[in-house]
Scaffold this active site. Structure first.
Site, mmCIF file in Angstrom:
data_model
loop_
_atom_site.group_PDB
_atom_site.id
_atom_site.type_symbol
_atom_site.label_atom_id
_atom_site.label_comp_id
_atom_site.label_asym_id
_atom_site.label_seq_id
_atom_site.Cartn_x
_atom_site.Cartn_y
_atom_site.Cartn_z
ATOM 1 N N ASP A 52 0.292 -8.699 3.084
ATOM 2 C CA ASP A 52 1.137 -7.869 2.306
ATOM 3 C C ASP A 52 1.694 -8.558 1.058
ATOM 4 O OD1 ASP A 52 2.783 -4.985 3.719
ATOM 5 O OD2 ASP A 52 3.659 -5.860 1.827
ATOM 6 N N ASP A 71 -2.084 -8.804 -2.600
ATOM 7 C CA ASP A 71 -2.105 -7.506 -3.314
ATOM 8 C C ASP A 71 -3.164 -6.911 -3.266
ATOM 9 O OD1 ASP A 71 -2.038 -5.436 -5.154
ATOM 10 O OD2 ASP A 71 -1.013 -6.355 -6.869
ATOM 11 N N LYS A 119 -5.884 10.557 -1.460
ATOM 12 C CA LYS A 119 -6.479 10.517 -0.400
ATOM 13 C C LYS A 119 -7.775 11.324 -0.325
ATOM 14 C CE LYS A 119 -3.693 7.840 1.962
ATOM 15 N NZ LYS A 119 -4.389 6.513 2.271
ATOM 16 N N TYR A 163 -0.588 11.761 -4.166
ATOM 17 C CA TYR A 163 -0.849 11.124 -2.913
ATOM 18 C C TYR A 163 -1.935 11.797 -2.425
ATOM 19 C CZ TYR A 163 0.037 9.789 2.148
ATOM 20 O OH TYR A 163 -0.265 9.293 3.083
ATOM 21 N N GLY A 213 4.225 -2.507 6.451
ATOM 22 C CA GLY A 213 4.755 -1.270 6.296
ATOM 23 C C GLY A 213 4.870 -0.481 7.928
ATOM 24 N N GLN A 214 5.202 0.892 7.593
ATOM 25 C CA GLN A 214 5.517 1.608 9.045
ATOM 26 C C GLN A 214 4.375 1.430 10.212
ATOM 27 O OE1 GLN A 214 5.605 5.702 9.000
ATOM 28 N NE2 GLN A 214 6.909 6.064 10.654
ATOM 29 N N GLY A 217 -1.371 -4.527 4.123
ATOM 30 C CA GLY A 217 -0.334 -3.564 4.184
ATOM 31 C C GLY A 217 0.536 -3.695 5.498
#
Ligand code: AKB
Length: 310
Positions: free
Chosen positions: A36, A51, A145, A141, A13-14, A10
């Protein structure tokens, strides 16, 4: 020379984009492999298209690069997860199972997995939310989590997996764009303030949420991962606090630099998500266990964001 080989899943991402830079500075450029699901043309360092739900593909990458630590950042965030609940559950959980099992089988030594303030819900005390408290998340979400936290703790207790985690608040940075979160407004507002001198906010003016400037979040993440294992006493996920503010308060702070800046409010479906999250976080355990402290307040962050975005 670093003996660690780090895989960031990932990485586009941010958090991933900035974390890769920080880890490459610390551990050496070629010792951090980015991965990613996206195609990346001309990656700046080792890169694999991957993935997180593809267990075999993940294990091949781990073996190919001799990976010792995995940072698993691939996830759908709160707002996108409400639009795509099935994908959110599959991605957020399968990716975690794949990495935890890799650690259980001895393929890797250490795992970082981010949790979120979304693990809390409408029945959680909103002010100075404690580490241990009522947790009844009501978003996909948040549910994923919370389940993830339980699995992390279980894998640590049952199989000795060295997994570490932080409950991130909303993250704000100037180097990378957020994607699909309820706290994203606190990044967009700076871009729009500089570009258009106005911003229409999707949360109401008094919606106070816990937030953090990206340099603090990166510091916390790396500090937790580098702490000796005996200091990491919580293996579900640590509360950490940075700054708590509302859209009105961040707008007032921006106006100190851009006096003509104006803000309007048009709450959408994300308001209901924000209403169920804490307003502020008690992070005593992270401070006591591994020495966490934040450096940036709202005014220092605003100055730095505007200086850098300019
Ligand atoms: C989101 O808004 O979904 C994220 C988070 C708080 O985990 N930024």
């Amino acid at each position: 020379m670093s003996t660690e080989k780090i895989l960031i899943i990932g990485s586009q991402g941010q958090i991933g984009l900035e974390l890769a830079e920080a880890l490459r500075n610390n551990y050496g450029h070629d010792n951090v492999v980015c991965a990613d699901v996206k195609d990346v043309e001309n990656p700046v360092g080792p890169y694999e298209k991957l993935d997180a739900m593809d267990r075999q593909g993940m294990y091949e990458v781990i073996k190919k690069h001799g990976v010792s630590q995995v940072y698993l950042l691939a996830a759908l965030l709160s707002a996108t997860a409400e639009q795509k609940p099935k994908l959110a559950w599959d991605l957020n959980m399968e990716g975690l199972f794949n990495v935890l099992d890799a650690a259980k089988e001895g393929m890797i030594k250490k795992v970082y997995w981010p949790s979120s303030i979304a693990v809390f819900g409408p029945t959680t005390p909103r002010v100075n939310t404690p580490q241990y408290t009522v947790m009844e998340p009501n978003t996909i979400y948040g549910i994923s989590k919370q389940a993830g936290e339980r699995y992390c703790e279980y894998y640590h207790q049952k199989y000795g997996v060295d997994v570490r985690s932080i409950r991130y608040p909303g993250l704000i940075g100037h180097k990378s764009a957020p994607g699909g979160g309820t706290t994203d407004y606190a990044v967009h507002i700076y871009h729009e303030a500089l570009k258009n001198k106005s911003y229409e906010c999707f949360l109401s003016e008094d919606t106070t949420l816990p937030m953090m400037y990206m340099p603090d979040a990166l510091k916390a993440t790396i500090q937790l991962m580098e702490s000796s294992a005996d200091k990491v006493k919580i293996r579900s996920s640590y509360n950490i606090a940075g700054i708590s503010f509302s859209p009105k308060e961040i707008a007032d702070e921006i106006r100190k630099h851009i006096p003509e800046f104006s803000i309007t409010y048009k709450p959408d479906f994300r308001q209901a998500i924000a209403n169920c999250w804490p307003g502020s976080i008690d992070d005593t355990r992270a401070r006591e266990d591994w020495g966490w402290h934040n450096d940036f307040d709202l005014s220092a962050m605003t100055k730095d964001m505007l200086d850098n975005l300019k």
